[in-house]
Design a protein around this motif. Sequence first.
Motif, PDB file in Angstrom:
ATOM      1  N   SER A 170       0.852  -1.193   0.000  1.00 50.18           N
ATOM      2  CA  SER A 170       0.000   0.000   0.000  1.00 50.18           C
ATOM      3  C   SER A 170       0.885   1.239   0.000  1.00 50.18           C
ATOM      4  CB  SER A 170      -0.878   0.003   1.240  1.00 50.18           C
ATOM      5  OG  SER A 170      -0.093   0.306   2.378  1.00 50.18           O
ATOM      6  N   GLY A 171       0.277   2.402  -0.283  1.00 49.19           N
ATOM      7  CA  GLY A 171       1.050   3.637  -0.343  1.00 49.19           C
ATOM      8  C   GLY A 171       1.816   3.908   0.942  1.00 49.19           C
ATOM      9  N   GLY A 172       1.164   3.715   2.079  1.00 49.12           N
ATOM     10  CA  GLY A 172       1.810   3.967   3.358  1.00 49.12           C
ATOM     11  C   GLY A 172       2.958   3.004   3.608  1.00 49.12           C
ATOM     12  N   GLN A 173       2.734   1.738   3.242  1.00 49.35           N
ATOM     13  CA  GLN A 173       3.809   0.746   3.390  1.00 49.35           C
ATOM     14  C   GLN A 173       4.969   1.079   2.473  1.00 49.35           C
ATOM     15  OE1 GLN A 173       1.404  -2.701   2.547  1.00 49.35           O
ATOM     16  NE2 GLN A 173       1.473  -3.375   4.684  1.00 49.35           N
TER      17      GLN A 173
ATOM     18  N   GLU B  73       7.610  16.351   2.461  1.00 57.09           N
ATOM     19  CA  GLU B  73       6.175  16.038   2.535  1.00 57.09           C
ATOM     20  C   GLU B  73       5.925  14.532   2.461  1.00 57.09           C
ATOM     21  OE1 GLU B  73       3.509  18.536   0.459  1.00 57.09           O
ATOM     22  OE2 GLU B  73       4.948  20.170   0.233  1.00 57.09           O
ATOM     23  N   PRO B  74       6.497  13.763   3.388  1.00 55.88           N
ATOM     24  CA  PRO B  74       6.472  12.304   3.247  1.00 55.88           C
ATOM     25  C   PRO B  74       5.077  11.706   3.384  1.00 55.88           C
ATOM     26  CG  PRO B  74       7.270  12.923   5.416  1.00 55.88           C
ATOM     27  CD  PRO B  74       7.161  14.192   4.627  1.00 55.88           C
TER      28      PRO B  74
ATOM     29  N   ASP C 255      -3.234   8.435   3.280  1.00 60.33           N
ATOM     30  CA  ASP C 255      -4.472   8.644   4.035  1.00 60.33           C
ATOM     31  C   ASP C 255      -4.132   8.921   5.506  1.00 60.33           C
ATOM     32  OD1 ASP C 255      -4.600   6.093   5.718  1.00 60.33           O
ATOM     33  OD2 ASP C 255      -4.274   5.316   3.699  1.00 60.33           O
ATOM     34  N   PRO C 256      -5.123   9.363   6.293  1.00 58.44           N
ATOM     35  CA  PRO C 256      -4.832   9.775   7.679  1.00 58.44           C
ATOM     36  C   PRO C 256      -4.193   8.676   8.532  1.00 58.44           C
ATOM     37  CG  PRO C 256      -7.013  10.493   7.032  1.00 58.44           C
ATOM     38  CD  PRO C 256      -6.508   9.644   5.921  1.00 58.44           C
ATOM     39  N   ILE C 257      -4.599   7.429   8.360  1.00 55.85           N
ATOM     40  CA  ILE C 257      -4.041   6.372   9.198  1.00 55.85           C
ATOM     41  C   ILE C 257      -2.574   6.139   8.849  1.00 55.85           C
ATOM     42  CG2 ILE C 257      -4.149   3.897   9.705  1.00 55.85           C
ATOM     43  CD1 ILE C 257      -7.198   4.160   9.489  1.00 55.85           C
TER      44      ILE C 257
ATOM     45  N   GLY D   6      -0.562   8.913  10.190  1.00 58.46           N
ATOM     46  CA  GLY D   6      -0.310   8.756  11.630  1.00 58.46           C
ATOM     47  C   GLY D   6       0.859   7.835  11.889  1.00 58.46           C
ATOM     48  N   LYS D   7       0.943   6.756  11.121  1.00 59.37           N
ATOM     49  CA  LYS D   7       2.048   5.806  11.310  1.00 59.37           C
ATOM     50  C   LYS D   7       3.390   6.451  11.000  1.00 59.37           C
ATOM     51  CE  LYS D   7      -0.450   1.516  10.622  1.00 59.37           C
ATOM     52  NZ  LYS D   7      -0.738   0.399   9.739  1.00 59.37           N
ATOM     53  N   ILE D   8       3.400   7.239   9.917  1.00 55.69           N
ATOM     54  CA  ILE D   8       4.652   7.921   9.562  1.00 55.69           C
ATOM     55  C   ILE D   8       5.045   8.898  10.667  1.00 55.69           C
ATOM     56  CG2 ILE D   8       5.738   9.490   7.888  1.00 55.69           C
ATOM     57  CD1 ILE D   8       5.278   7.046   6.395  1.00 55.69           C
ATOM     58  N   GLU D   9       4.056   9.607  11.209  1.00 55.23           N
ATOM     59  CA  GLU D   9       4.366  10.577  12.265  1.00 55.23           C
ATOM     60  C   GLU D   9       4.891   9.874  13.514  1.00 55.23           C
ATOM     61  OE1 GLU D   9       1.070  13.202  12.898  1.00 55.23           O
ATOM     62  OE2 GLU D   9       1.140  13.996  10.854  1.00 55.23           O
TER      63      GLU D   9
END
Lengths: 262, 289
Positions: free
Chosen positions: A160-163, A184-185, A190-192, A195-198
């Motif tokens: 996924s994009g976040g992964q 701008e990582p 999406d918000p979830i 949050g993980k990146i933060e």
Amino acid sequence: MATKDLRDRSGDAPDIALETRALSVYYGESAAVNDISLTIPRNRVVAFIGPSGCGKSTFLRCFNRMNDLIPAARVEGEVLFRGTNLYAHDVDAVEVRRRIGMVFQKPNPFPKTIYENIAFGLRINGFQGKLDEQVEHSLRSAALWDEVKDRLQESALELSGGQQQRLCIARALAIEPEILLMDEPASALDPIATGKIEDLIRDLREDYTIVIVTHNMQQAARVSDYTAFLYLGELIEYGDTDRLFTNPREERTEQYITGRFG
Amino acid sequence: MSGERFRPARDRRRRVGAIFRMVCLVSIGFSMLVLAILLVDVARDGLHWLSWDFLARYPSRIPERAGIKSAILGSLWMMGLTAAISFPLGVGAAIYLEEYAPRNWLTRLLQTNIGNLAGVPSIVYGILGLAIFVRFFGFGRSLLAGAATLALLVLPVVIVASQEALKAVPSSLREASYGLGATKWQTIRHHVLPMALPGILTGMILSLSRAIGETAPLIMIGALTFIAFSPTSPMDPFTVLPIQIFNWTSKPQAEFHDLAAGAIIVLLVVLLVMNTGAILLRNKFQKRF
Ligand SMILES: Nc1ncnc2c1ncn2[C@@H]1O[C@H](COP(=O)(O)OP(=O)(O)O)[C@@H](O)[C@H]1O
Ligand SMILES: [Mg+2]
């Protein structure tokens, strides 16, 4: 080629990770970054905020000489890393980029396996340790190991994009940089996933100096220790994040953080 | 009512779309029809000549005993050598132009001229090949001289197609690689080239498909029309399928015209096999991920 080894020459300023002196960047005739001098302390998170097009990315790309890749870009002034000017002509940009890693706005994993995405940087930089261990270690550092440990040989493009973005962070961490630049990582996530990146940024703060560009002020407030507000290529205000958001000194900063422009 | 300020004219828009679709259909139909007529004509004349013997025999003065063994082998040799010469040269030139060349007037001049070279008549390449490869380098009237000539002929197309493939590699991929401390060579070798390879191979397929049908430049450099042995080295004299076809069609006897039709069918099959192979190869690279 005799290039500077980026040995520590910081001497009496050991707490400074990076420093710019009168740094300007021009695209052709127009200045995208105008005469910025600031210091970035070690093991802190520094956020660059400002409206779109104000020069945040251009400024960030000076720290690992990514602007070298844009023929039109011309850099003036100095960027000091461990007491060495990264733009001195005997400094090798290839070495700079190993020491100062970067994560981009859009996740850009290589179209290869998850494993290969991380092994590539290790191989090209002549990593001497055990490849498998370092791959696992960096995936753990990027909080991705549990999600991908059974599919290391699958394509990174199936994540996924976040992964994918956390894989890009793992890939950057694998070659053991001292500083991590993030442009701008989370803006494509999406918000979830954001949050993980933060969360990850807060964890990494222990071991790295992080410079993060964001147009999201809440994000800057959540993750950073210091914030710099840029506007039209100029550094308007730079200081402690809590202070800057609660009690800005400059009128333009106040207007921006209260949403009256930008 | 806001609706009154719009005249959607949906029927008319749909009609225009339908007409456009018809125009496209007619153009493809027309091309296919011409091609089909050609194929049917060739098949009617040549099909009954096709046999394993036809493939396995050398040419002969007597139509019943004539075959195309030396022409097939010559064409295969020619394609192999042409690919071996034009691939490294063409891809190398494209990489230089895209990745290394400074963006100045000299590069632009070079670029324009490569484009122009693609339009030079093939006979001119034949004259060039005769002067340079046959005479100056002393290759003689050999496969190597012919392949070098054909390689020059297709080089512009290989270069331009490879350049387009390299241009299509997203800059984010290069940035990712450079950002990890890769050098330019490592970035090209590990990321840019693999990603561009399918496109480069497509250019190569098109180029070789053109080269396999070329006749004029090979006649110019002195390909023989009557070869009763199999070439065994790049320095051997040669003939190729289109030359054999040309030779047979210029004879007065009708039987030879039918033999030519048979050879055309074989040439088409070789072309088909070659393209299929190249497409499979390309898909293999493309589907790796
Ligand atoms: N490659 C480039 N060539 C020319 N101008 C550019 C280039 N990249 C950015 N710019 C210009 O520089 C300014 C700053 O851009 P950028 O650093 O991307 O801003 P930000 O990241 O804050 O949105 C903008 O005006 C932009 O148009
Ligand atoms: Mg930006």
